[in-house]
Design a protein around this motif. Structure first.
Motif, PDB file in Angstrom:
ATOM      1  N   GLU A   1       0.908  -1.204  -0.106  1.00  0.00           N
ATOM      2  CA  GLU A   1      -0.190  -0.025  -0.192  1.00  0.00           C
ATOM      3  C   GLU A   1       0.791   1.291  -0.181  1.00  0.00           C
ATOM      4  OE1 GLU A   1      -0.437  -2.490   2.288  1.00  0.00           O
ATOM      5  OE2 GLU A   1      -2.078  -3.271   1.131  1.00  0.00           O
ATOM      6  N   SER A   2       2.139   1.193   0.737  1.00  0.00           N
ATOM      7  CA  SER A   2       3.030   2.323   0.566  1.00  0.00           C
ATOM      8  C   SER A   2       3.582   2.850  -0.850  1.00  0.00           C
ATOM      9  CB  SER A   2       4.021   1.956   1.561  1.00  0.00           C
ATOM     10  OG  SER A   2       5.142   1.106   1.022  1.00  0.00           O
ATOM     11  N   GLY A   3       3.506   1.864  -1.780  1.00  0.00           N
ATOM     12  CA  GLY A   3       3.838   1.932  -3.052  1.00  0.00           C
ATOM     13  C   GLY A   3       5.365   2.088  -3.116  1.00  0.00           C
ATOM     14  N   LEU A   4       6.014   1.685  -1.816  1.00  0.00           N
ATOM     15  CA  LEU A   4       7.700   1.616  -1.662  1.00  0.00           C
ATOM     16  C   LEU A   4       8.140   0.190  -2.263  1.00  0.00           C
ATOM     17  CD1 LEU A   4       7.990   3.908   1.457  1.00  0.00           C
ATOM     18  CD2 LEU A   4       7.888   4.755  -0.983  1.00  0.00           C
ATOM     19  N   MET A   5       7.057  -0.841  -2.245  1.00  0.00           N
ATOM     20  CA  MET A   5       7.534  -2.028  -2.451  1.00  0.00           C
ATOM     21  C   MET A   5       6.567  -2.706  -3.756  1.00  0.00           C
ATOM     22  SD  MET A   5       6.840  -5.460  -2.345  1.00  0.00           S
ATOM     23  CE  MET A   5       5.639  -6.031  -0.988  1.00  0.00           C
ATOM     24  N   LYS A   6       7.077  -2.893  -4.783  1.00  0.00           N
ATOM     25  CA  LYS A   6       6.434  -3.346  -5.831  1.00  0.00           C
ATOM     26  C   LYS A   6       6.890  -4.884  -6.240  1.00  0.00           C
ATOM     27  CE  LYS A   6       5.035   1.041  -7.308  1.00  0.00           C
ATOM     28  NZ  LYS A   6       4.363   1.503  -8.331  1.00  0.00           N
TER      29      LYS A   6
END
Lengths: 167, 203
Positions: free
Chosen positions: B36-41
């Motif tokens: 959800e943070s968009g820092l892990m894909k």
């Protein structure tokens, strides 16, 4: 008076049912989409990048072949039979190599891109709530479709966003 | 009177916008590692998962703090990190059954080729596009050799940001060209919005 009221209520219900059926049918119809597979493939950023890389390699090989051809033309003008034979063989070798490389890179690009696209198109269909995506590819599988079902442009935007952003 | 009220409103808005969410270490780590943070894909290609993890400075320090080293100098370490961006790139099979190093292995030689690729060659296939215009090559790279004890392989990679950028605050696109398992180029975008939303870490 009561009869009129009952009749009016019945008419209203009929109209509402008609509208619901119409909307349901309309929604169901939009759950089918046509995507131009050729356009999707060629406008996919991954395809463009891979073709760009392959082009550099093929151009370099093409230049080697052109150099040999120039030499061959020179010796032909000088009528040096031994050199003509030798350089003809070299030229044929480079030509074959270039053709092989072209075929191979096309095959590799197709394989790599479709491996990626199949999964992304699956996700696209699910996100859009589609039941069926028909791939039009100019080979006769779809003889005619108007813009109503055509989601090619939307699909191109989706697959490219997915490729660039990894979502 | 109206003017004063307007100024006060403006100050409140500025304070509100300037306040970052604050999280405790565990929650902070969970935030950074969460999708959800968009820092892990996670990008899945042909049953391979490529996990791209952006590591903010606080996260790096938090992980390093675990060593409980009494001589650990936070300030100095933070100074070292200034002007850089750090990521983990992990590769694993989607089913997680086997180490990528051992997947469909034909011979010992092939294993050594893969190991050599990850140790020495993979770095050449990684780059970062900062702010959609600067293409950066890695300034640091390390392959976490886990000797097949874990079903995933991880590469640690660091980039030096363009001049005057003290920390990553603009959109970053990390690209890895997978040459060993034949999946082609894999990209992940870390948006400005997601970078702005990184909470502060409290002890």
């Amino acid at each position: 008076m009561t009869t009129i009221k009952i009749l009016a209520a019945c008419m209203l219900m009929c109209i509402l049912t008609g509208i619901s059926v119409f909307l349901k049918l309309k929604t169901d119809n939009t759950k089918i989409a046509v995507v131009d597979a050729t356009k999707l493939f060629s406008q996919y950023n991954m395809t463009k990048e891979l073709e760009g890389k392959a082009k550099i390699k093929l151009l370099a090989m093409g230049k080697q072949m052109d150099s040999v051809e120039t030499l061959l033309n020179t010796v032909k003008a000088l009528k040096n039979e031994n050199e003509i034979n030798r350089l003809s063989n070299v030229y044929a070798y480079y030509k074959d190599k270039l053709e092989d490389q072209y075929t191979q890179s096309n095959r590799e690009i197709n394989e790599l891109v479709w491996k990626r696209l199949n999964k992304v198109i699956d996700d696209y269909g699910k996100k859009k709530g589609l039941h069926l995506i028909i791939g039009a590819n100019g080979m006769g599988s779809v003889l005619y479709n108007d813009d109503y079902y055509d989601l090619t442009n939307d699909a191109v935007i989706y697959v490219n966003k997915n490729y660039e952003e990894g979502n | 009177m109206k003017k004063v009220t307007n100024y006060m409103l403006l100050i409140i808005i500025v304070i509100f916008l300037g306040c970052k969410e604050k999280l405790k270490p565990l929650q902070y780590a969970q935030f950074v590692q969460g999708k959800e943070s968009g820092l892990m894909k996670v990008i899945t290609v042909d049953n391979w998962d490529f996990v791209f993890q952006y590591k903010p400075y606080d996260y790096i320090l938090l992980m390093e703090q675990r060593t409980k080293d009494p001589d650990f100098n936070f300030k100095k370490r933070m100074e070292n990190l200034k002007g850089t961006a750090w990521f983990n790139i992990s590769v694993r099979r989607s089913d997680g059954n086997i180490s990528p190093m051992r997947y469909n292995l034909g011979s010992n030689e092939e294993y050594n080729q893969r190991l050599n690729y990850f140790l020495n060659e993979a770095v050449k296939n990684i780059r970062l596009i900062y702010d959609k215009k600067d293409t950066l090559m890695p300034m640091a790279y390390e392959f976490e050799n886990n000797y097949n004890l874990s079903p995933q392989e991880t590469m640690l990679v660091g980039f030096k940001l363009p001049k005057d950028e003290y920390y990553p605050k603009k959109a970053m696109q990390l690209t890895y060209d997978d040459q060993i398992f034949g999946n082609g180029t894999i990209k992940a975008m870390f948006s400005t919005d997601n970078l702005k939303k990184i909470p502060a870490l409290i002890d």
